[in-house]
Structure formats: structure tokens, C-alpha cells
Design an enzyme around this catalytic site. Structure first.
Site, PDB file in Angstrom:
ATOM      1  N   TYR A   1      -8.370  14.823  -9.302  1.00 25.20           N
ATOM      2  CA  TYR A   1      -7.277  14.096  -9.958  1.00 25.20           C
ATOM      3  C   TYR A   1      -6.297  15.086 -10.585  1.00 25.20           C
ATOM      4  CZ  TYR A   1      -5.176  10.928 -13.495  1.00 25.20           C
ATOM      5  OH  TYR A   1      -4.331  10.209 -14.291  1.00 25.20           O
TER       6      TYR A   1
ATOM      7  N   ASP B   1       0.887  -1.160   0.000  1.00 27.01           N
ATOM      8  CA  ASP B   1       0.000   0.000   0.000  1.00 27.01           C
ATOM      9  C   ASP B   1       0.929   1.215   0.000  1.00 27.01           C
ATOM     10  OD1 ASP B   1      -1.538   2.157   0.696  1.00 27.01           O
ATOM     11  OD2 ASP B   1      -2.580   1.166   2.353  1.00 27.01           O
TER      12      ASP B   1
HETATM   13  C1  AKB Z   1      -8.202   9.395 -16.975  1.00 27.21           C
HETATM   14  O1  AKB Z   1      -9.032   9.434 -17.891  1.00 27.21           O
HETATM   15  O2  AKB Z   1      -8.448   9.745 -15.811  1.00 27.21           O
HETATM   16  C2  AKB Z   1      -6.801   8.944 -17.319  1.00 27.21           C
HETATM   17  C3  AKB Z   1      -5.928  10.105 -17.634  1.00 27.21           C
HETATM   18  C4  AKB Z   1      -6.099  10.824 -18.916  1.00 27.21           C
HETATM   19  O3  AKB Z   1      -5.092  10.458 -16.862  1.00 27.21           O
HETATM   20  N1  AKB Z   1      -6.831   8.024 -18.391  1.00 27.21           N
END
Ligand code: AKB
Length: 316
Positions: free
Chosen positions: A142, A53
Site C-alpha cells: 500500500y 471499475d
Molecule cells: C490504513 O490504515 O491503511 C489507512 C491509511 C492510514 O491510509 N487508514
């Protein structure tokens, strides 16, 4: 010979990268690790494998010591769509996981490769031919973690001399393992459904362009940058790289060249559609080409031919 620890080894990239690295560096020199043990047998049985992890810095440090690791390829991450469902988890895994790997690299003088993504850009980034150095105000968690990660990798190089390197991956297309919760995943699923059902319901709208890449080019990018002459690297981390840019109707038309009856219909997922719209249409990857010779082999047509051939064998 390098001794490489790969985190997230059973994910979409790792599932192909491990075999590729073991061919180059030798089986015993590539230590695969993941938080679980469910995946390709050849990765788990074909060389060293450790449960890890990435939030467990102590265990990671023990593995580095046990195998005398000198390079980490840090892949473990939460992708964009899953990250929007659970932003706290995305922050925790993506930031603290990377921080742990950077700290181990600093303490033990390791090299570190970690990918960023086209997600590091946002709606006010120039969308066409997106420059290497430009506005980065992403609107997903993200993306926020990817920009922060890029900066952190630059910081560890400048402040501590850690040999950090990385690319901004576009959507990656492959037949070995499915992607886990990204926005670009449609470009993988469409091939499976084309073969299995002859049609695909697409959650991304027509006319939505994103950069993409076939996995063999992505694997080659990792090792080429890893082995590139350090003195030639001006950017080091977060190189724009791309192989093609297409919208759903383009990939559907290409599939029709092989499966004439194939049909695409649209059922838009508002979350993933808005993420896709906030990302570039096409990247400028001149810096990667100039600094370390980036040169992808596959375009939409050659990738589609290969994907369909490989998937037909796999799904038989
Ligand atoms: C996503 O779609 O989150 C990934 C990326 C483009 O980082 N494939």
C-alpha cells in the site's frame, strides 16, 4: 460550477464526501461511482450514480464525457492491511486505477484530487514531527503504491500541466461507513464496541502512536485544497495533514470520560502492529497550513464526544 466524478464513492470517505460535495456544488454536479452498488441509499438515489471499475479506462472515459466532468476525486484504493494479504491486487488497483484517472485527466484536461497516506512513510522516516519532504521507504505494498502515486501525480503536473492535488491522510475516524481493511481501523471500531459491548479488544499495542483525523476535517481538507489558489501551491500533491496523534490507551481513556466502565484489552495482530510501527508518530503539517490554510477543528476530546453521540443515535 464544477462537475465532479468521485470514484470509490461508497467507501469510508466517499460515503460522507458525496453528500458534502452535493451540498456545495449541487446534486447533479457530483457523479458518484463505485464498483458495486451496496451502500448508502442517499448516494445512489440522491444524484447521479454510475457503476465503475477504475481499471476500466473506457467506461471511465465514457462517464466523463456523458456528464461533462471537469474534476475527478479518485478515492478507490486497497488499504494497508488488505494490501498485505493481496499485494498483487493492491498494486493493480492502486497503480493502474490511478494511472487510468491521470490519463483521462491529461486527455480531457481535468483536475484530479487523489489522497496519499501516512503509509507513504517507512521505518527510516523521522517518526516525530515527520517533515513534509523527507525519506520515504515504506515497507507495505500500500505504501509503495502511495509513494509511486505521489510521484506520478507530480509528474503529470510537471510534464502535462494536469492540475493534480492531494493530501497524505492519517487514519480517518467516522460513523457513517466503516473503513475497509486499514491499520488505523481500530480507532473506529473502538467506538462501536464501547457502545455495544462496553469493552474493546485492540489489535494495536499500547504506546503505538499514529496520526488521526475526524471525517469532517478530512472532507474540509479535500474541498479547501481543491479550491486553493494554484499559484500559492508549492507542493500540490501529498501534503502532510494531521489533526491529532494518539495511542490506543489515549483514546480508551477519552472514551472512559463518557463511559466510565469501558475497558480495553490487547490482542496484538503482528501484521498490523508492524505496519503501525513503520509509520510516523506525528506529522508536521506546516506546508499545508502555509500553502492553503489547513486548520483542523477536531481534537481527540471533541471528536470522541461527537462520535459517541452520533453512534448512540445510529446504533439505537
Ligand atoms: C490504513 O490504515 O491503511 C489507512 C491509511 C492510514 O491510509 N487508514
Amino acid at each position: 460550477m464544477r462537475k465532479i466524478l468521485v470514484t470509490g464513492a461508497l467507501g469510508q470517505v466517499g460515503s460522507e464526501l458525496i453528500g458534502y460535495l452535493r451540498n456545495i456544488y449541487g446534486e447533479s454536479n457530483v457523479i458518484a461511482s463505485d464498483i458495486h452498488k451496496k451502500g448508502k441509499e442517499s448516494i445512489i438515489e440522491g444524484g447521479p450514480f454510475e457503476l465503475l471499475d477504475v481499471l476500466d479506462a473506457k467506461k471511465a472515459s465514457e462517464i466523463v464525457k456523458k456528464y461533462n466532468v471537469d474534476t475527478i476525486i479518485h478515492l478507490a484504493a486497497i488499504l494497508s492491511a488488505v494490501g498485505e494479504k493481496d499485494p498483487v491486487l493492491a498494486w493493480d488497483i492502486n497503480m493502474n486505477g490511478l494511472y487510468n484517472m491521470l490519463e483521462i485527466s491529461r486527455e480531457k484536461n481535468l483536475s484530479l484530487f487523489t489522497p496519499s497516506s501516512i503509509a507513504a512513510f517507512g521505518p527510516n522516516t523521522p517518526a516525530d514531527n515527520t517533515p513534509q519532504d523527507t525519506i520515504q521507504r515504506p515497507t507495505t505494498m500500500y505504501g509503495v503504491t502511495k509513494v509511486a502515486g505521489e510521484l506520478l501525480c507530480d509528474y503529470y503536473f510537471k510534464k502535462y500541466g494536469v492540475d493534480t492535488r492531494g493530501v497524505r491522510f492519517p487514519g480517518l475516524i467516522s460513523y457513517e461507513a466503516l473503513p475497509g481493511g486499514g491499520t488505523t481501523d481500530y480507532a473506529v471500531h473502538i467506538y462501536y464496541d464501547a457502545i455495544e459491548k462496553g469493552k474493546y479488544k485492540c489489535y494495536i499495542d499500547k504506546g503505538t502512536y499514529m496520526d488521526m483525523m475526524y471525517m469532517p476535517d478530512a472532507l474540509n481538507a479535500i474541498t479547501t485544497l481543491l479550491e486553493a489558489d494554484s499559484s500559492k501551491l508549492i507542493h500540490r500533491n501529498a501534503f502532510n495533514i494531521t489533526a491529532m496523534s494518539f495511542a490506543p490507551e489515549d483514546i480508551a481513556n477519552e472514551i472512559k470520560n463518557h463511559i466510565p466502565d469501558f475497558e480495553i484489552e490487547y490482542e496484538i495482530d503482528p501484521v498490523r502492529q508492524s505496519i503501525a510501527q513503520s509509520w510516523p508518530n506525528s506529522l508536521d503539517d506546516t506546508a499545508a497550513r502555509d500553502e492553503w490554510g489547513w486548520n483542523p477543528k477536531y481534537d481527540l476530546s471533541s471528536m470522541t464526544k461527537d462520535m459517541l453521540e452520533k453512534l448512540r443515535l445510529k446504533l439505537k
